[in-house]
Write an enzyme that holds these catalytic residues in place. Structure first.
Site, PDB file in Angstrom:
ATOM      1  N   ARG A 179       9.252  -9.659  -2.747  1.00  0.00           N
ATOM      2  CA  ARG A 179       9.532  -9.002  -1.467  1.00  0.00           C
ATOM      3  C   ARG A 179       9.987  -9.997  -0.389  1.00  0.00           C
ATOM      4  O   ARG A 179      10.216  -9.585   0.762  1.00  0.00           O
ATOM      5  CB  ARG A 179       8.304  -8.210  -0.968  1.00  0.00           C
ATOM      6  CG  ARG A 179       7.866  -7.097  -1.917  1.00  0.00           C
ATOM      7  CD  ARG A 179       6.883  -6.141  -1.258  1.00  0.00           C
ATOM      8  NE  ARG A 179       7.505  -5.359  -0.178  1.00  0.00           N
ATOM      9  CZ  ARG A 179       6.866  -4.502   0.605  1.00  0.00           C
ATOM     10  NH1 ARG A 179       5.567  -4.311   0.430  1.00  0.00           N
ATOM     11  NH2 ARG A 179       7.496  -3.844   1.564  1.00  0.00           N
ATOM     12  N   HIS A 226      -3.548  -3.235   1.331  1.00  0.00           N
ATOM     13  CA  HIS A 226      -3.056  -3.285   2.714  1.00  0.00           C
ATOM     14  C   HIS A 226      -4.021  -2.469   3.575  1.00  0.00           C
ATOM     15  O   HIS A 226      -4.509  -1.408   3.142  1.00  0.00           O
ATOM     16  CB  HIS A 226      -1.665  -2.636   2.846  1.00  0.00           C
ATOM     17  CG  HIS A 226      -0.514  -3.526   2.515  1.00  0.00           C
ATOM     18  ND1 HIS A 226       0.618  -3.052   1.872  1.00  0.00           N
ATOM     19  CD2 HIS A 226      -0.286  -4.848   2.760  1.00  0.00           C
ATOM     20  CE1 HIS A 226       1.483  -4.050   1.729  1.00  0.00           C
ATOM     21  NE2 HIS A 226       0.966  -5.150   2.256  1.00  0.00           N
ATOM     22  N   CYS A 274       3.381   3.930   5.058  1.00  0.00           N
ATOM     23  CA  CYS A 274       4.048   2.729   4.524  1.00  0.00           C
ATOM     24  C   CYS A 274       5.560   2.811   4.698  1.00  0.00           C
ATOM     25  O   CYS A 274       6.238   1.783   4.780  1.00  0.00           O
ATOM     26  CB  CYS A 274       3.773   2.565   3.032  1.00  0.00           C
ATOM     27  SG  CYS A 274       2.066   2.297   2.585  1.00  0.00           S
TER      28      CYS A 274
HETATM   29  N1  ARG Z   1       4.897  -1.738  -3.600  1.00  0.00           N
HETATM   30  C1  ARG Z   1       4.623  -2.165  -2.275  1.00  0.00           C
HETATM   31  C2  ARG Z   1       3.765  -3.422  -2.300  1.00  0.00           C
HETATM   32  O1  ARG Z   1       2.926  -3.516  -3.161  1.00  0.00           O
HETATM   33  C3  ARG Z   1       3.968  -1.078  -1.502  1.00  0.00           C
HETATM   34  C4  ARG Z   1       3.799  -1.386  -0.046  1.00  0.00           C
HETATM   35  C5  ARG Z   1       3.075  -0.314   0.695  1.00  0.00           C
HETATM   36  N2  ARG Z   1       3.118  -0.546   2.089  1.00  0.00           N
HETATM   37  C6  ARG Z   1       2.074  -0.430   2.932  1.00  0.00           C
HETATM   38  N3  ARG Z   1       2.280  -0.555   4.199  1.00  0.00           N
HETATM   39  N4  ARG Z   1       0.874  -0.244   2.476  1.00  0.00           N
HETATM   40  O2  ARG Z   1       3.899  -4.325  -1.517  1.00  0.00           O
END
Ligand code: ARG
Length: 281
Positions: free
Chosen positions: A106, A181, A275
């Site tokens: 990311r 998160h 999210c």
């Molecule tokens: N697949 C993403 C990750 O694992 C999902 C992010 C979800 N975003 C959030 N604000 N909780 O990073």
């Protein structure tokens, strides 16, 4: 009946009042699950792209119907998680703290979102000094910022956030990898009220939340497990994963109105409506 336009016309004296927001979203054109950086993600359980597009469009339409302004950032084909705009930055009073992602998959999203803010006239845009996954972990709670750490954002980002935004920062450790998160375990409803999943926090975190919020609603296992806390409140109306039926009842009992949205394709990536949404305060 809850007014959704914030104008107050026709509102009764007892109704909560929603405040219109400006929200940033990223279209899910390239949203996929092709790596696993949280326990929800399994590349063997792929996303249905058409269904994801419909669910995301319905979320965007829901925001518009509730009177919120939605702005868009261009998605990038090499960044399948960029659809989760909440992680792109934290924005309070026009001041922007950029993101620096924990995982290389990311990493490109940090500069992509920073670039959007710089190109869209934001004057106070600051690069993060430490790992920081935006509003996924740094949650605005009116008189303070609640900062989750333990899985993604570093504890060290708290100092920069406090200095930049001029608000006290309350750090809370996340202890369950499913709630990696903060916005999967804490939903701020108004200045004094939040819903949370107690088991996602340690004793100190639970005590800190109890000290900050006058009214805390405890989500049940079955609502947390459908990412039910990943909702967005305007102070009166809460956009909530439709699967979180128990939590919806608790919020209604507390005087909020609830609008359910189905984000099941995004749950395959560990995400929900919140999210997919970054609030531009
Ligand atoms: N697949 C993403 C990750 O694992 C999902 C992010 C979800 N975003 C959030 N604000 N909780 O990073």
């Amino acid at each position: 009946m809850t007014p959704v336009d914030g104008s107050g016309t026709g509102s009764s004296a007892t109704a909560r009042t929603g405040r219109p927001k400006t929200l940033l979203m990223c279209p899910p054109d390239y949203f996929r699950v092709e790596y696993a950086i949280n326990p929800w993600m399994d590349p063997a359980n792929p996303v249905d792209p058409d269904r994801a597009r419909r669910q995301w469009a319905a979320l965007k339409d829901t925001y518009a119907r509730l009177g919120h302004a939605v702005r868009l950032i261009d998605p990038r084909p090499d960044l399948p998680d960029m659809v989760f705009a909440a992680n792109g930055a934290t924005v309070i009073g026009g001041t922007v703290l950029g993101s620096k992602f924990r995982y290389p998959e990311r990493a490109g999203e940090g500069p992509a979102y920073l670039d959007w803010f710089r190109r869209n006239g934001y004057q106070a845009v600051t690069d993060p000094a430490e790992v920081n996954e935006g509003e996924g972990d740094l949650i605005f709670a009116h008189r303070a910022i609640i900062a989750g750490y333990g899985f993604r954002s570093s504890r060290a980002i708290q100092r920069q956030a406090a200095a930049l935004f001029g608000l006290p920062v309350i750090g809370v450790r996340l202890i369950d990898p499913r709630y990696y998160h903060l916005d999967t375990a804490l939903l701020v409803l108004d200045a004094d009220t939040a819903a949370y999943y107690p088991a996602a926090f340690d004793d100190a975190g639970r005590a800190a939340l109890a000290a900050h919020f006058g009214h805390l609603i405890e989500a049940k296992d079955e609502d947390a497990e459908v990412l039910g806390l990943n909702g967005l409140s305007d102070g009166a109306t809460v956009v909530l994963p439709v699967q979180a039926t128990g939590l919806a009842g608790q919020l209604e009992a507390a005087g909020f109105s609830v609008v359910g949205v189905d984000m099941s394709e995004f749950a395959k990536s560990g995400g929900g409506p919140k999210c997919c949404t970054l609030e531009l305060r």
